[in-house]
Enzyme design. Sequence first.
Site, mmCIF file in Angstrom:
data_model
loop_
_atom_site.group_PDB
_atom_site.id
_atom_site.type_symbol
_atom_site.label_atom_id
_atom_site.label_comp_id
_atom_site.label_asym_id
_atom_site.label_seq_id
_atom_site.Cartn_x
_atom_site.Cartn_y
_atom_site.Cartn_z
ATOM 1 N N ASN A 87 6.704 13.189 36.446
ATOM 2 C CA ASN A 87 6.589 11.775 35.745
ATOM 3 C C ASN A 87 7.397 12.034 34.486
ATOM 4 O O ASN A 87 7.765 12.921 33.919
ATOM 5 C CB ASN A 87 4.848 11.918 35.069
ATOM 6 C CG ASN A 87 3.949 12.129 36.373
ATOM 7 O OD1 ASN A 87 4.110 11.311 37.242
ATOM 8 N ND2 ASN A 87 3.106 12.887 35.887
ATOM 9 N N HIS B 110 15.236 -11.599 35.486
ATOM 10 C CA HIS B 110 13.804 -11.785 36.230
ATOM 11 C C HIS B 110 13.242 -10.481 37.162
ATOM 12 O O HIS B 110 12.749 -10.546 38.280
ATOM 13 C CB HIS B 110 13.752 -13.176 37.142
ATOM 14 C CG HIS B 110 14.082 -14.070 36.010
ATOM 15 N ND1 HIS B 110 13.169 -14.701 35.453
ATOM 16 C CD2 HIS B 110 15.365 -14.723 36.245
ATOM 17 C CE1 HIS B 110 13.751 -15.519 34.693
ATOM 18 N NE2 HIS B 110 14.902 -15.899 35.241
ATOM 19 N N LYS C 117 4.071 15.381 41.909
ATOM 20 C CA LYS C 117 4.278 14.274 41.041
ATOM 21 C C LYS C 117 5.424 15.064 39.858
ATOM 22 O O LYS C 117 5.191 15.964 39.638
ATOM 23 C CB LYS C 117 3.101 13.977 40.016
ATOM 24 C CG LYS C 117 2.039 13.151 40.822
ATOM 25 C CD LYS C 117 2.626 11.788 41.249
ATOM 26 C CE LYS C 117 3.022 10.980 40.323
ATOM 27 N NZ LYS C 117 1.808 10.573 39.574
ATOM 28 N N GLN D 245 0.017 1.220 -2.545
ATOM 29 C CA GLN D 245 -0.067 2.353 -1.979
ATOM 30 C C GLN D 245 -0.095 2.690 -0.781
ATOM 31 O O GLN D 245 0.363 3.689 0.093
ATOM 32 C CB GLN D 245 -1.339 3.131 -2.640
ATOM 33 C CG GLN D 245 -1.674 4.598 -2.247
ATOM 34 C CD GLN D 245 -2.929 5.488 -3.218
ATOM 35 O OE1 GLN D 245 -2.791 5.224 -4.357
ATOM 36 N NE2 GLN D 245 -3.923 5.585 -2.738
ATOM 37 N N GLU E 269 8.194 7.425 28.898
ATOM 38 C CA GLU E 269 6.838 6.544 28.416
ATOM 39 C C GLU E 269 6.416 6.703 27.162
ATOM 40 O O GLU E 269 5.926 5.806 26.530
ATOM 41 C CB GLU E 269 5.810 6.965 29.662
ATOM 42 C CG GLU E 269 6.279 6.657 30.965
ATOM 43 C CD GLU E 269 5.229 7.434 32.118
ATOM 44 O OE1 GLU E 269 5.283 6.917 33.198
ATOM 45 O OE2 GLU E 269 4.294 8.227 31.510
ATOM 46 N N SER F 163 1.546 16.662 37.510
ATOM 47 C CA SER F 163 0.300 16.150 37.290
ATOM 48 C C SER F 163 -0.673 17.407 37.454
ATOM 49 O O SER F 163 -0.437 18.354 38.263
ATOM 50 C CB SER F 163 -0.095 15.315 38.547
ATOM 51 O OG SER F 163 -1.404 15.126 38.891
#
Length: 466
Positions: A288, A159, A286, A325, A293, A280
């Site tokens: 990323n 969790h 940044k 097809q 992702e 960014s």
Amino acid sequence: MKSMKNLWGGRFSKSMEDYTADYNESISFDNILYKHSITGSKAHVKMLAKQQIISNEICEEILRGLSIVEKKIENNEVEFNILDEDIMMIIEKELTKEVGEAGKYLHTARSRNDQNALDETLFLRDAVKNSIKHLIDLLDVLINKAEEESHKIMPGFTHLQHAQPITVGFYYMAHFQGLRRNVERFRELLKRLDKNPLGSCALAGTTLPIDRFATTELMGFSEPTENALDTVASRDNIAEYLFNAALCMTHLSGFAEEIIVFNSQEFNFITIDDSFCTGSSIMPQKKNPDIAELARGKSGRAIGNLITLLTVLKGTFLTLNKDYQEDKEALFDSIHTLDRTVFIFARMLENITFNEDVLRAHLKKGFIEATDIAEFLVKHNIPFREAHEIVGKLVKYCELKSKTFQDINKEELKELDFPVEIEDLSQFTVENCIKNRNSYGGTSYDDVKRQINNAKNFVAELKSLF
């Protein structure tokens, strides 16, 4: 609109309009099957000659012409005209240009129905083996990472909350198992791809004395398919590849999600090499995790391709329908998506490191040793449900007093009616949690070493086969 002449126009008094031909064609995407189509055609004409359905001279001419056509397609010297509909008709048309009348014998005792089934089977057989090779590469990387970082301890989650301590090696081996099952599923698919569809013809076989076992041997199949009607209609093998690809991409998507979360400032569990991240356009700070992702996002393509084909198949009537097809673009896209994703995922994992200092700080949170204390009480003949309640109260006490288990002394244990007399809880360290969790399949150092050894044996066997 300008009318266009059809290749099969003998029965028709009117040809297709160009917009109809454009809607009807598949040559724009099925042209990648040309090598497999030519392989099947060569086996077919050799069988026809063996059975004296065509002469040896015509067979040799066709084989010579097919080799020429193959080279012309490789060199982009063949025009893919939508009038010809598909790669099968393009090959026959180009063959007839090269060898004249002999080319008109190629389609003897064969339909595009069984020819297409064969082309897709040969193509898919190669594609499955290639996907397995990519997965072997990724499994190798997981083994190496598990060994390299086997000593590092991290929180295990349920969790998305701290649950029990595990090792990084154990974590990597968990993902190994999911991907191993993906390999096993693809290997199972190879068994079903080991049957030769050629000779089923349109749907009911042929009156000509063909030998399906001869083409089976020539193309390396184990046996011909059993029923022509089913052979022409079935897209089970394609659906199975799409399912396997979708499930594999789902596994990678979950793995990618963990990488994304572990890479966040809130966790900072891992460092991803800069070469697998982007910046960014406006925020200079940044970094990323775009590759992770994208892997997560591309799972949607694979799942969508599976749903596409199942939806196409769900209401079709035996035997062939033009609906079928639609199997090819879904298949080609899933193969491309899966293989690229598995390859780049392996490269990314090679360049990820777990930050041990950060992990140790996180291990101090969430009372992650709680289960081990409960199991300690069980060893002293306290029923587990009572032990569970005792440790739950201990956790509540620590929360109220802003303490960890390591802060609790003997007097506090007595005050809490802890049923076993011990000085403190210092024996319940995360290191001991790892060492003592030595059940088969557990996170102990010894068992993870066993898992890694078994994984190495599994991959070694795969490498001997693929």
